[in-house]
Design a protein around this motif. Structure first.
Motif, PDB file in Angstrom:
ATOM      1  N   LEU A 142       0.555   1.151   5.786  1.00  0.00           N
ATOM      2  CA  LEU A 142       1.241   1.515   4.548  1.00  0.00           C
ATOM      3  C   LEU A 142       2.586   0.795   4.435  1.00  0.00           C
ATOM      4  O   LEU A 142       3.238   0.493   5.427  1.00  0.00           O
ATOM      5  CB  LEU A 142       1.480   3.025   4.510  1.00  0.00           C
ATOM      6  CG  LEU A 142       0.252   3.934   4.697  1.00  0.00           C
ATOM      7  CD1 LEU A 142       0.677   5.405   4.649  1.00  0.00           C
ATOM      8  CD2 LEU A 142      -0.817   3.643   3.660  1.00  0.00           C
ATOM      9  N   SER A 143       3.002   0.589   3.189  1.00  0.00           N
ATOM     10  CA  SER A 143       4.321   0.014   2.914  1.00  0.00           C
ATOM     11  C   SER A 143       5.294   1.085   2.440  1.00  0.00           C
ATOM     12  O   SER A 143       6.505   0.960   2.604  1.00  0.00           O
ATOM     13  CB  SER A 143       4.213  -1.067   1.840  1.00  0.00           C
ATOM     14  OG  SER A 143       3.186  -1.987   2.138  1.00  0.00           O
ATOM     15  N   ALA A 144       4.771   2.131   1.814  1.00  0.00           N
ATOM     16  CA  ALA A 144       5.579   3.252   1.324  1.00  0.00           C
ATOM     17  C   ALA A 144       4.673   4.481   1.233  1.00  0.00           C
ATOM     18  O   ALA A 144       3.442   4.363   1.313  1.00  0.00           O
ATOM     19  CB  ALA A 144       6.201   2.941  -0.031  1.00  0.00           C
TER      20      ALA A 144
ATOM     21  N   LEU B 179       8.794   4.148  -6.595  1.00  0.00           N
ATOM     22  CA  LEU B 179       7.829   3.561  -5.667  1.00  0.00           C
ATOM     23  C   LEU B 179       8.016   2.051  -5.574  1.00  0.00           C
ATOM     24  O   LEU B 179       7.930   1.463  -4.489  1.00  0.00           O
ATOM     25  CB  LEU B 179       6.397   3.884  -6.108  1.00  0.00           C
ATOM     26  CG  LEU B 179       5.834   5.244  -5.734  1.00  0.00           C
ATOM     27  CD1 LEU B 179       4.406   5.388  -6.254  1.00  0.00           C
ATOM     28  CD2 LEU B 179       5.864   5.476  -4.223  1.00  0.00           C
ATOM     29  N   ARG B 180       8.249   1.422  -6.714  1.00  0.00           N
ATOM     30  CA  ARG B 180       8.448  -0.027  -6.712  1.00  0.00           C
ATOM     31  C   ARG B 180       9.661  -0.382  -5.845  1.00  0.00           C
ATOM     32  O   ARG B 180       9.622  -1.346  -5.062  1.00  0.00           O
ATOM     33  CB  ARG B 180       8.639  -0.515  -8.145  1.00  0.00           C
ATOM     34  CG  ARG B 180       8.732  -2.016  -8.282  1.00  0.00           C
ATOM     35  CD  ARG B 180       7.446  -2.726  -7.877  1.00  0.00           C
ATOM     36  NE  ARG B 180       6.375  -2.577  -8.853  1.00  0.00           N
ATOM     37  CZ  ARG B 180       5.153  -3.073  -8.693  1.00  0.00           C
ATOM     38  NH1 ARG B 180       4.855  -3.730  -7.564  1.00  0.00           N
ATOM     39  NH2 ARG B 180       4.221  -2.899  -9.603  1.00  0.00           N
ATOM     40  N   HIS B 181      10.717   0.405  -5.974  1.00  0.00           N
ATOM     41  CA  HIS B 181      11.899   0.162  -5.148  1.00  0.00           C
ATOM     42  C   HIS B 181      11.605   0.444  -3.680  1.00  0.00           C
ATOM     43  O   HIS B 181      12.051  -0.291  -2.784  1.00  0.00           O
ATOM     44  CB  HIS B 181      13.068   1.023  -5.622  1.00  0.00           C
ATOM     45  CG  HIS B 181      14.303   0.866  -4.783  1.00  0.00           C
ATOM     46  ND1 HIS B 181      14.596   1.709  -3.730  1.00  0.00           N
ATOM     47  CD2 HIS B 181      15.312  -0.061  -4.826  1.00  0.00           C
ATOM     48  CE1 HIS B 181      15.722   1.318  -3.163  1.00  0.00           C
ATOM     49  NE2 HIS B 181      16.181   0.259  -3.810  1.00  0.00           N
ATOM     50  N   ALA B 182      10.847   1.497  -3.410  1.00  0.00           N
ATOM     51  CA  ALA B 182      10.542   1.876  -2.026  1.00  0.00           C
ATOM     52  C   ALA B 182       9.786   0.777  -1.300  1.00  0.00           C
ATOM     53  O   ALA B 182       9.972   0.561  -0.090  1.00  0.00           O
ATOM     54  CB  ALA B 182       9.740   3.174  -2.003  1.00  0.00           C
TER      55      ALA B 182
ATOM     56  N   VAL C  83       0.854  -1.189   0.000  1.00  0.00           N
ATOM     57  CA  VAL C  83       0.000   0.000   0.000  1.00  0.00           C
ATOM     58  C   VAL C  83       0.886   1.234   0.000  1.00  0.00           C
ATOM     59  O   VAL C  83       1.771   1.371   0.858  1.00  0.00           O
ATOM     60  CB  VAL C  83      -0.939   0.043   1.228  1.00  0.00           C
ATOM     61  CG1 VAL C  83      -1.831   1.292   1.166  1.00  0.00           C
ATOM     62  CG2 VAL C  83      -1.787  -1.213   1.315  1.00  0.00           C
ATOM     63  N   VAL C  84       0.661   2.119  -0.961  1.00  0.00           N
ATOM     64  CA  VAL C  84       1.359   3.407  -1.022  1.00  0.00           C
ATOM     65  C   VAL C  84       0.385   4.478  -0.527  1.00  0.00           C
ATOM     66  O   VAL C  84      -0.753   4.559  -1.004  1.00  0.00           O
ATOM     67  CB  VAL C  84       1.826   3.736  -2.449  1.00  0.00           C
ATOM     68  CG1 VAL C  84       2.346   5.183  -2.527  1.00  0.00           C
ATOM     69  CG2 VAL C  84       2.903   2.765  -2.888  1.00  0.00           C
ATOM     70  N   GLY C  85       0.818   5.303   0.422  1.00  0.00           N
ATOM     71  CA  GLY C  85      -0.090   6.263   1.027  1.00  0.00           C
ATOM     72  C   GLY C  85       0.283   7.709   0.782  1.00  0.00           C
ATOM     73  O   GLY C  85       1.460   8.052   0.588  1.00  0.00           O
TER      74      GLY C  85
ATOM     75  N   VAL D 191      -0.690  -2.831  -6.466  1.00  0.00           N
ATOM     76  CA  VAL D 191      -0.443  -1.946  -5.322  1.00  0.00           C
ATOM     77  C   VAL D 191      -1.679  -1.090  -5.061  1.00  0.00           C
ATOM     78  O   VAL D 191      -2.268  -0.533  -5.993  1.00  0.00           O
ATOM     79  CB  VAL D 191       0.780  -1.038  -5.576  1.00  0.00           C
ATOM     80  CG1 VAL D 191       0.988  -0.064  -4.421  1.00  0.00           C
ATOM     81  CG2 VAL D 191       2.028  -1.877  -5.797  1.00  0.00           C
ATOM     82  N   THR D 192      -2.067  -0.966  -3.803  1.00  0.00           N
ATOM     83  CA  THR D 192      -3.164  -0.084  -3.419  1.00  0.00           C
ATOM     84  C   THR D 192      -2.609   1.313  -3.135  1.00  0.00           C
ATOM     85  O   THR D 192      -1.584   1.451  -2.461  1.00  0.00           O
ATOM     86  CB  THR D 192      -3.880  -0.614  -2.163  1.00  0.00           C
ATOM     87  OG1 THR D 192      -4.451  -1.885  -2.461  1.00  0.00           O
ATOM     88  CG2 THR D 192      -4.981   0.344  -1.710  1.00  0.00           C
TER      89      THR D 192
END
Length: 397
Positions: A292-294, A351-354, A225-227, A251-252
């Motif tokens: 969140l993941s990032a 973002l993918r790397h984050a 999840v990206v916030g 990804v959400t």
């Protein structure tokens, strides 16, 4: 030292406010009075009818005491005073606005002098939080030791402040003892009018937002999840976000806060991997951020955003969360900590790397950065400005 903070934001609310956070920290070593938002007669009527939330109807009508005490940091307290009802004048043309402003300021000063006497404040230091329209006619009216203009945005660009704020700010800058800005770019602009200009960047309520990491360790996210935290308005680069949403369907993307830019809803709400979460009070945010993941700050790069130092950047980092941002301003402090990307493709790649940037040393580096940028440290920087300003006045006098 006695300090009076005059804000144009409410003490309460669904987001962190720089001048409120600063007041709480300064209260640890000083007596602080916060002058709350100046509600108009229109606000009062809408609040009484239940059509506008968070309007202190009874305090404005003086059916309850307008002076209350709120908790500051480390067991301190802040006095918070609700001004009397004001006339709604922001929409008026210049001449009518200026005539009625005199009435509003007169009412506010009459009540404020009573409160100052009641609290026993002597020669207060005034911090005006981004309200030059109110500040200019108040100068010299409270037996103040000095006045500092706390400027955290470019007023001439802001749609709801620029008409009158832009007119008043130049005279106000020339008249105050100093200006403190929240970004170096903004300091450079304001220093052209007020040479006694300082930069104290936005901080973070570290104790609150560091709770995010503890929650994540107890219950790690099970899906990526990206916030985005905070108000989503015309500063958001919708093109970048839409590209990321389209090319990262696994990804959400979660927006937490008020959506003020219609294009965000129009263009993103049809995607199944976009979630909109309404604003929450600050103390309710850690559990949300722990999901969140990032995180992201996909701001457009223009004259307005170039002057911004966003609160959210350190709020993300305090929880150890990876951050991807556009290079919308001078953010050199975060080199090596926050990833910068200026195109939709680069942003999606970052973002993918984050999402996988979860090594313990990287997490700790983010947390350490946020801790160094806490509001407690920012208050100490502000106190250094106080000392310089007051010392300068003694020399002049």
């Amino acid at each position: 030292m006695d300090i009076i903070c005059v804000g144009q934001t409410t003490w309460e609310g669904d987001f962190q406010k720089a001048i409120v956070q600063l007041s709480c920290e300064l209260a640890v070593r000083h007596r602080v009075l916060y002058v709350d938002y100046q509600h108009t007669a229109k606000d009062w009527v809408m609040g009484a009818l239940g059509r506008q939330k968070d309007v202190p109807v009874r305090k404005i009508a003086r059916l309850e005491s307008p002076l209350t005490t709120k908790a500051g940091e480390q067991g301190s307290t802040v006095h918070v005073w609700q001004p009397p009802v004001m006339l709604p004048i922001n929409f008026l043309p210049d001449a009518a606005h200026d005539r009625l402003l005199t009435l509003n300021v007169g009412r506010l000063l009459t009540g404020l002098r009573r409160v100052i006497k009641q609290l026993g404040f002597k020669k207060p230091l005034i911090i005006n939080g981004m309200h030059p329209v109110l500040g200019l006619p108040m100068l010299g009216k409270l037996n103040e030791a000095a006045t500092i203009y706390y400027c955290f945005d470019e007023i001439t660009i802001s749609p709801w402040m620029r008409q009158h704020g832009g007119r008043y700010e130049q005279d106000y800058l020339r008249s105050v003892d100093a200006v403190v800005t929240t970004s170096e770019t903004l300091r450079r602009v304001k220093a052209q009018t007020q040479p006694n200009a300082f930069c104290v960047k936005n901080g973070v309520n570290f104790d609150l937002f560091s709770q995010v990491r503890l929650l994540i360790e107890k219950n790690p996210p099970t899906k990526p999840v990206v916030g985005y935290l905070g108000t989503a308005d015309d500063r958001v680069n919708v093109d970048i976000v839409e590209h990321c949403v389209k090319t990262m369907p696994d990804v959400t993307f979660q927006f937490i806060g008020e959506i003020k830019e219609p294009a965000i809803i129009d263009r993103l709400s049809t995607f199944p991997n976009v979630v909109f979460t309404p604003p929450h009070k600050p103390e309710q945010l850690p559990p949300l951020l722990a999901g969140l993941s990032a995180t992201m700050i996909p701001f457009v790069c223009n004259a307005h955003t170039y002057t911004i130092y966003p609160l959210k950047i350190n709020e993300y980092l305090a929880g150890g969360l990876p951050v991807v941002s556009t290079p919308f301003s001078i953010l050199d402090d975060f080199t090596g900590i926050v990833a910068m990307a200026d195109t939709p493709e680069a942003f999606a790649k970052s973002l993918r790397h984050a999402l996988s940037d979860q090594a313990p040393d990287r997490i700790q580096a983010r947390i350490d950065m946020a801790r160094a940028n806490s509001w407690a440290h920012r208050a100490e920087e502000f106190e250094t400005v106080f000392d310089q300003v007051l010392a300068g006045k003694k020399v002049v006098n």
